[in-house]
Design an enzyme around this catalytic site. Sequence first.
Site, PDB file in Angstrom:
ATOM      1  N   ASP A 128      44.213  45.364  42.038  1.00  0.00           N
ATOM      2  CA  ASP A 128      42.832  45.191  41.582  1.00  0.00           C
ATOM      3  C   ASP A 128      41.916  45.430  42.781  1.00  0.00           C
ATOM      4  O   ASP A 128      42.286  46.158  43.693  1.00  0.00           O
ATOM      5  CB  ASP A 128      42.673  43.800  40.940  1.00  0.00           C
ATOM      6  N   HIS A 163      41.335  48.855  43.588  1.00  0.00           N
ATOM      7  CA  HIS A 163      40.116  49.243  42.871  1.00  0.00           C
ATOM      8  C   HIS A 163      38.898  49.294  43.776  1.00  0.00           C
ATOM      9  O   HIS A 163      37.767  49.285  43.310  1.00  0.00           O
ATOM     10  CB  HIS A 163      39.867  48.305  41.689  1.00  0.00           C
TER      11      HIS A 163
END
Length: 414
Positions: free
Chosen positions: A241, A264
Amino acid sequence: MAGLPLPMIPHHITLFFIIFFAFSPLAKAAQHSVLSYGAKPDGKTDSSKAFAAAWAQACASTQPATISVPKGSFSLGQVRFQGPCKNRAILVRIDGTLVAPSDYKVIGNAKNWLMFEHVNGVTVSGGTLDGQGAGLWSCKNSGKGCPPQRRNDRYIFKVLIFLVNLFTVQSLEFSNSNNIAITGLASLNSQLFHIVINGCQNVKVQGVKVSAAGNSPNTDGIHVQSSTGVTILNSRIGTGDDCVSIGPGTSSLWIESVACGPGHGISIGSLGKESQEAGVQNVTVMTTTFTGTENGLRIKSWGRPSNRLLEISFQHAVMNNVQNPIVIDQNYCPGEKNCPGQVSGVKISDVTYQDIHGSSATEVAVKFDCSKKYPCTGIKLEDVKLTYKNQPAEASCSNAGGVASGLVQPTSCL
Ligand SMILES: *[C@@H]1O[C@H](CO)[C@@H](O)[C@H](O)[C@H]1NC(C)=O
């Protein structure tokens, strides 16, 4: 005692010596090895109680204290390192590895695995935290019955979010604490977020290494929220993430020399999820490298009413094959639930992008998707060069205003 000449010494001089010795390197910190509290470096004996006992002693000490964790593998369930303590200089020196239970259900009802709360002057140095998250990830990725997906954007109702958060298990959290340092720590395979800084002041995170699989859900590297004066330096983060996620109430955050990927990207937001939340202000992100990440530098706010602003500076970033190198998404509304067609009330202003170059994995390398009601203002692009397949990439703007200077490629759409 009454016969001693001590009362002759003026109080302020006595005080000086007390302060001098308490803070000088000459002051010998009391040492607390977890082994002497019964911890076993054998990778299977649960050493939670020994760690808690060592902490209790260090925290009760009126002198600086060191908790040492020698080499070896220590199996730990949830441990809470609670303050306030009687001294403001506790060093937790870790040479070994702390291992979470591999069965995520064991600590599935706790919010955190290792939790420091209400402490002042704590340093965690070295060591490896192994969250053993793989079991939870595969359960989540399978979509079958496992603990609910915490912090997942699908849970749009507050009550659900509240309930779901009760089940969050992050590897290491500092909460409501001041003057904290985390140095040279490695965090592997957290079940959820790796390191969380929440409600803190003056925190230095340095030389940290985070690693988890690129497809591990909700494993943010370092999450900062409701905190002031956090510095993140010289760290390498590869996870499933956000490498760094910056939540509401963050101010005076400095990030420098961080390598991100997989992951991310470095993400401010999502903001505006709650209608009465604190804003984000004065964030500097310098000298970063993104490799194969989903995003580079991202700001996202929910397409919902709210009322906050930002002052952000992104400088000297290298993008290597990043899907969305520069993004502002003011209309974040995952699943188009509970906010479709609504405008973001998060006012985004004074965002600078300076010396950002490298390659985009998609055609649109710069995307400013701002709301009609609260356009983004004061965006500055300076010396930006992003390519897609060795050609100039594209930029896309809606409701974004600002200036471009120096070489800017793709051509600015501001
Ligand atoms: C902004 O943050 C930096 C640290 O990142 C700090 O040194 C500076 O004083 C802050 N500025 C303001 C106006 O708060």
